[in-house]
Design an enzyme around this catalytic site. Structure first.
Site, PDB file in Angstrom:
ATOM      1  N   ARG A  99       0.873  -1.084  -0.011  1.00  0.00           N
ATOM      2  CA  ARG A  99      -0.136  -0.206   0.017  1.00  0.00           C
ATOM      3  C   ARG A  99       0.986   1.098   0.055  1.00  0.00           C
ATOM      4  O   ARG A  99       2.081   1.195   0.494  1.00  0.00           O
ATOM      5  CB  ARG A  99      -0.888   0.160   1.269  1.00  0.00           C
ATOM      6  N   CYS A 100       0.571   2.169  -0.594  1.00  0.00           N
ATOM      7  CA  CYS A 100       1.100   3.699  -0.533  1.00  0.00           C
ATOM      8  C   CYS A 100       0.122   4.504   0.368  1.00  0.00           C
ATOM      9  O   CYS A 100      -0.936   4.723   0.098  1.00  0.00           O
ATOM     10  CB  CYS A 100       1.160   4.285  -1.972  1.00  0.00           C
ATOM     11  N   PHE A 101       0.495   5.135   1.477  1.00  0.00           N
ATOM     12  CA  PHE A 101      -0.083   5.946   2.359  1.00  0.00           C
ATOM     13  C   PHE A 101       0.470   7.461   2.564  1.00  0.00           C
ATOM     14  O   PHE A 101       1.834   7.465   2.481  1.00  0.00           O
ATOM     15  CB  PHE A 101      -0.245   5.259   3.853  1.00  0.00           C
TER      16      PHE A 101
END
Length: 130
Positions: A99-101
């Site tokens: 994931r990219c947060f």
């Protein structure tokens, strides 16, 4: 029939430099982010001004699994590139993979320099921008 280089371009994307304006135009935002949100403006500015072409290719590979832009442009990227505002605590972050947060800055904390220093382009299961 296609030549080997033509077939590679069809499968792997174009060998051209990444068109950030095209990527920006076709980005989808969720969770309170939008194209004029200050964190998003910082992100695009960092990608355009601070990243080398090789770093932009690494960024694209991280978020799409391919370092080359789609042959006909980002309008044809499936699924489209998206940025979602998600709040994740430090203890939850280790359990989230692929994931990219972008967190913390969305709540008004931090500055563009903090965003740039926290961008991690090394392979790994989690990319957290705090």
């Amino acid at each position: 029939m296609f030549s080997t280089p033509e077939l590679q371009r069809l499968i792997s994307g174009d060998n051209a430099e990444i068109d950030l304006e095209d990527l920006k135009k076709h980005t989808v935002y969720y969770g309170g982010f939008h194209g004029s949100h200050r964190v998003i403006i910082w992100l695009w500015d960092i990608l355009a001004s601070d990243f080398t072409p090789d770093e932009r290719a690494m960024f694209l590979k991280f978020v799409t699994s391919c370092s080359r832009p789609p042959l006909l442009g980002f309008a044809y990227l499936k699924p489209p590139f998206s940025i979602r505002c998600v709040e994740v605590s430090d203890d939850q972050a280790v359990h989230v993979q692929a994931r990219c947060f972008i967190s913390s800055l969305a709540k008004g904390e931090g500055k563009p320099s903090g965003l740039r220093s926290s961008v991690c382009l090394k392979p790994g299961p989690l990319w957290v921008l705090k």
